[in-house]
Design an enzyme around this catalytic site. Structure first.
Site, PDB file in Angstrom:
ATOM      1  N   ASP A 230      49.191  47.564  57.151  1.00  0.00           N
ATOM      2  CA  ASP A 230      49.285  47.065  58.529  1.00  0.00           C
ATOM      3  C   ASP A 230      48.869  45.601  58.468  1.00  0.00           C
ATOM      4  OD1 ASP A 230      48.931  46.363  61.163  1.00  0.00           O
ATOM      5  OD2 ASP A 230      47.258  47.736  61.540  1.00  0.00           O
TER       6      ASP A 230
ATOM      7  N   LYS B 230      50.217  35.653  62.155  1.00  0.00           N
ATOM      8  CA  LYS B 230      51.350  36.520  62.484  1.00  0.00           C
ATOM      9  C   LYS B 230      52.156  35.970  63.657  1.00  0.00           C
ATOM     10  CE  LYS B 230      52.173  41.426  63.288  1.00  0.00           C
ATOM     11  NZ  LYS B 230      51.479  42.710  63.314  1.00  0.00           N
TER      12      LYS B 230
ATOM     13  N   GLU C 135      55.339  49.328  64.152  1.00  0.00           N
ATOM     14  CA  GLU C 135      53.935  49.743  64.299  1.00  0.00           C
ATOM     15  C   GLU C 135      53.761  50.989  65.173  1.00  0.00           C
ATOM     16  OE1 GLU C 135      52.163  46.033  65.424  1.00  0.00           O
ATOM     17  OE2 GLU C 135      52.534  45.229  63.414  1.00  0.00           O
TER      18      GLU C 135
ATOM     19  N   ASP D 122      50.968  50.002  72.461  1.00  0.00           N
ATOM     20  CA  ASP D 122      50.342  49.289  71.348  1.00  0.00           C
ATOM     21  C   ASP D 122      50.066  47.841  71.758  1.00  0.00           C
ATOM     22  OD1 ASP D 122      49.694  47.997  69.001  1.00  0.00           O
ATOM     23  OD2 ASP D 122      51.445  48.651  67.880  1.00  0.00           O
TER      24      ASP D 122
END
Ligand code: AMP
Length: 576
Positions: free
Chosen positions: A9, A70, A147, A167
Site C-alpha cells: 500500500d 503521491k 485500494e 476510503d
C-alpha cells in the site's frame, strides 16, 4: 513456496508492505512498526532517510524533506530535495525500495515482484507513474489493484453482501460499491476525487492558524518555510486530537522571531469549528457516495455494510454523516491503516499461486468513461468535436470495445484520433488523454470504415488501436506511453540514481556515460569557437555550457539532453 510476491500500500501519508505466510496475511514490521510514513529526506550527513526519521526532520529541514509525493504522481514536475531535483516516480521509488528492503530482511530472500494498490480514481498517467516507480525500485509491478477493492478483499464475510467502501486517506478519496458472494469480490461502481484527503483538512487548520497570526501579530508567517512546517505539523496533530476530544489547544513556542520579539502560539480550536472548516469536503464525499450508488443501480437501503478505510475516516463527522445517510453504523473491523496492504498481499498470493484461506476471485472495474471525438450534432447543431463514449465507467476489467467510424473525404490519407476521459457530450469539456495520427491509408472513397478499438487491461491501463477495415492496416498506442512514459535512458538513469542513494554498487550503463562523454566533447568544440563568435553568440554559448554542467552535476538527464541539443544548434550555425 517458490516465489514471493509482496503486497504494497503506497499511501500518501503512510505505506505498508505485507505477505501471505502459512495462509495468513502478515504486515511486515520495521523496528516494531507496521507503518512506514511516506516521507523521504536527506540527512545532515547526506544520507537518505525514509519513513519515521525523514518525518522527524521535516520540521527542521523542510527543504531537505519530501512528503505526500503521491499527490504529484503522474505530473511532469520535478521536486527539489537538498538542492537536487527528482521526479515523483523517483521519490516514490525510494519509499518502495525501503519497503522492499524491510521485506527482504524479514524473509531473507530477494524480492522482485509486487502488487501495488492505487486509488480507484487514479488516472492512467498516475497508474503508469506508479508502475514506473516500482520499476525504478527494482520491483516488477505484476498487478495494480484499487485500494477500496484491496480493502474489500481483506474483509471476511460469509454471506452475500453489498458493501460500500468509503476510503478517505491523506490525499485521495474513493468510494466503491462491492458485491461479495461465494468468495467473489466484485466491484460494481466506483467514484471519487484523487486530490481530496486529510492533507486538505490539515491545510484548513493551517490556514486558520496563519490568519490568526496575521490578525494577532500582523505577521505574514507564510514567508517562513520552517515556521510553516511547524504549523502544518501542529495542524495535523490538532486534527487528530479533535477525533478524540471536543477541544484542543494548538501550542508552538518560539514559532517565529519578529522585530526582536518571538511569537508564541497558543490557540484553542473546537471540534465544532473544525467541522465547519471541512464540511464542504465531507459534502463532496457524500455526493460521490450517491454517484457510486447510482452507478451500481442501488439505493441507500440496499447497502448491508459500510467499510471505512484510510486514516481520515477516524474523523468523527465521517461516521456521523454516513450514519445519518444510511441509518447504519459504519464498521472498522479491519484496521483502516492496514487493510489495503493486507488485500494487496492476498491478491499477490493469489497471483503467485499460494494457498490462502478463503481465497477470493477479484472482479474490478474502470472508474472512468473513455471515448473519442467525431463530427456530429450537439444541441441540434453541427459540431466537429462531439464526444463518442466507447468504454463506459463501471465496466468490469479487462475489456475491449470496438466502434466503427468512417473517413470523411475521398482518398483520405490521414486520420487524427483524440482519446478523452469523461462524460460530457462536448468532447472539449472532457480530459484529452492521448492523440495519434494514422497515416498511410489506402486510396478509398469517403465513408470507408475505420475500426477504433479501446482496451483496458487488469491494471486499468488503456491501449488504443485504429484499423482500416478493408486492408487490416493498424496503428496502436498505449495511452500512458504518450503521457508520462520515461525514455528508456531516463529509466535506467533513475534506477542508478536510486541505487546510488541507497549506497548500492552501481554498474553505470554505458548509455549514461556516453551521453556525458558526448556533452564534454560538445563543450570542448563550443569553447574552440568562442574566440571568433559575436558577443551575443558568446553569451549564448557560455549560458549553454553552464546549463550542461549544471545538468551533469544535478543528474538531470532531461535538461542535459535539451541543453546539448541547443548547444549543437549554435555550433552547427557557427560552423556553417
Ligand atoms: P492514509 O493515507 O490512509 O494513511 O491516511 C492518512 C491520513 O489520515 C492523514 O491525513 C492523517 O492525518 C489522517 N489521520 C490519521 N489518524 C487520524 C485521526 N485519529 N483523526 C483524523 N485523521 C487522522
Amino acid at each position: 513456496m517458490d516465489e514471493i510476491i509482496v503486497g504494497i500500500d503506497l499511501g500518501t501519508t503512510n505505506s505498508e508492505i505485507a505477505i501471505v505466510e502459512n495462509g495468513k496475511v502478515a504486515i511486515i514490521e520495521d523496528s516494531g512498526r507496521k507503518i512506514l510514513p511516506s516521507f523521504v529526506g536527506i540527512s545532515d550527513n547526506d544520507e537518505i532517510l525514509v519513513g519515521e526519521s525523514a518525518k522527524n526532520q521535516y520540521i527542521l529541514y523542510p527543504e531537505k524533506t519530501i512528503k505526500s509525493i503521491k499527490r504529484k504522481m503522474g505530473e511532469e514536475d520535478r521536486i527539489e530535495m537538498a538542492e537536487k531535483f527528482y521526479t515523483p516516480q523517483e521519490i516514490s521509488a525510494i519509499i518502495l525500495k525501503r519497503l522492499k528492503n524491510i521485506a527482504e530482511n524479514y524473509i531473507n530472500k530477494s524480492i522482485s515482484k509486487a502488487v501495488i494498490t492505487v486509488p480507484a480514481y487514479f488516472s492512467d498517467a498516475q497508474r503508469q507513474a506508479t508502475r514506473e516507480a516500482g520499476e525504478i525500485a527494482g520491483l516488477e509491478v505484476v498487478r495494480m489493484i484499487n485500494e477500496p477493492t484491496a480493502a474489500a478483499l481483506s474483509y471476511e464475510t460469509e454471506n452475500k453482501k453489498h458493501i460500500l467502501v468509503y476510503d478517505l486517506g491523506g490525499g485521495t478519496f474513493d468510494v466503491s460499491i462491492v458485491n461479495i458472494e461465494d468468495g467473489v469480490v466484485e466491484v460494481v461502481a466506483s467514484h471519487g476525487n484523487n486530490k481530496l484527503g486529510g492533507d486538505d483538512f490539515d491545510q484548513k487548520i493551517a490556514d486558520h492558524i496563519v490568519e490568526y497570526i496575521q490578525n494577532q501579530f500582523a505577521v505574514d508567517i507564510r514567508k517562513s518555510r520552517k515556521a510553516m512546517a511547524r504549523i502544518n505539523r501542529a495542524a495535523e496533530t490538532a486534527k487528530r486530537m479533535l477525533s478524540d476530544q471536543p477541544f484542543t489547544i494548538i501550542e508552538e513556542e518560539y514559532l517565529y522571531e519578529y522585530k526582536g520579539k518571538s511569537i508564541n502560539l497558543s490557540l484553542e480550536l473546537a471540534r465544532n469549528d473544525y467541522e465547519k472548516m471541512i464540511v464542504d469536503y465531507i459534502d463532496e464525499t457524500l455526493e460521490a457516495v450517491h454517484v457510486a450508488l447510482n452507478g451500481a443501480g442501488l439505493t441507500v437501503a440496499d447497502i448491508d455494510e459500510i467499510l471505512l478505510v484510510g486514516g481520515s475516516t477516524r474523523t468523527p463527522i465521517v461516521s456521523k454523516r454516513l450514519y445519518q445517510e444510511f441509518q447504519k453504523q459504519p464498521r472498522i473491523e479491519v484496521d483502516p491503516d492496514l487493510c489495503v496492504a493486507a488485500g494487496a498481499a492476498i491478491q499477490a498470493a493469489i497471483i503467485a499461486g499460494q494457498e490462502i484461506s478463503g481465497s477470493a476471485v477479484l472482479v474490478d472495474i474502470t472508474p472512468y468513461t473513455y471515448g473519442t471525438s467525431a463530427v456530429g450534432e450537439l444541441n441540434g447543431e453541427f459540431y466537429p468535436c462531439m464526444y463518442v463514449p466507447i468504454i463506459y465507467k463501471n465496466s468490469p476489467l479487462p475489456l475491449s470495445k470496438t466502434e466503427l467510424f468512417f473517413t470523411m473525404v475521398d482518398n483520405q490519407k490521414i486520420i487524427e484520433i483524440k482519446i478523452y476521459q469523461g462524460e460530457d457530450k462536448d468532447a472539449l469539456n472532457n480530459i484529452q488523454i492521448g492523440e495519434f495520427i494514422v497515416e498511410g491509408l489506402s486510396e478509398a472513397p469517403a465513408n470507408s470504415p475505420i475500426l477504433l478499438k479501446l482496451e483496458l487491461d487488469l491494471n486499468g491501463i488503456l491501449s488504443v488501436s485504429a484499423i482500416e477495415k478493408t486492408t487490416g492496416f493498424k496503428k496502436s498506442i498505449t495511452i500512458d506511453n504518450v503521457i508520462s512514459r520515461f525514455e528508456v535512458d531516463e529509466m535506467q538513469h533513475a534506477k542508478e540514481r536510486i541505487q546510488e542513494i541507497f549506497g548500492e554498487k552501481v554498474e553505470k550503463t554505458s548509455e549514461t556515460d556516453e551521453i556525458i562523454n558526448n556533452a564534454k566533447i560538445l563543450i570542448e568544440k563550443a569553447e574552440q569557437l568562442l574566440d571568433n563568435a559575436s558577443t551575443e553568440d558568446k553569451e549564448d554559448i557560455v549560458d549553454m555550457i553552464e546549463a550542461i554542467n549544471d545538468a551533469i552535476s544535478t543528474d538531470n538527464l532531461t535538461v542535459l539532453n535539451e541543453s546539448m541539443g541547443q548547444l549543437s544548434d549554435i555550433i552547427y550555425y557557427l560552423e556553417s
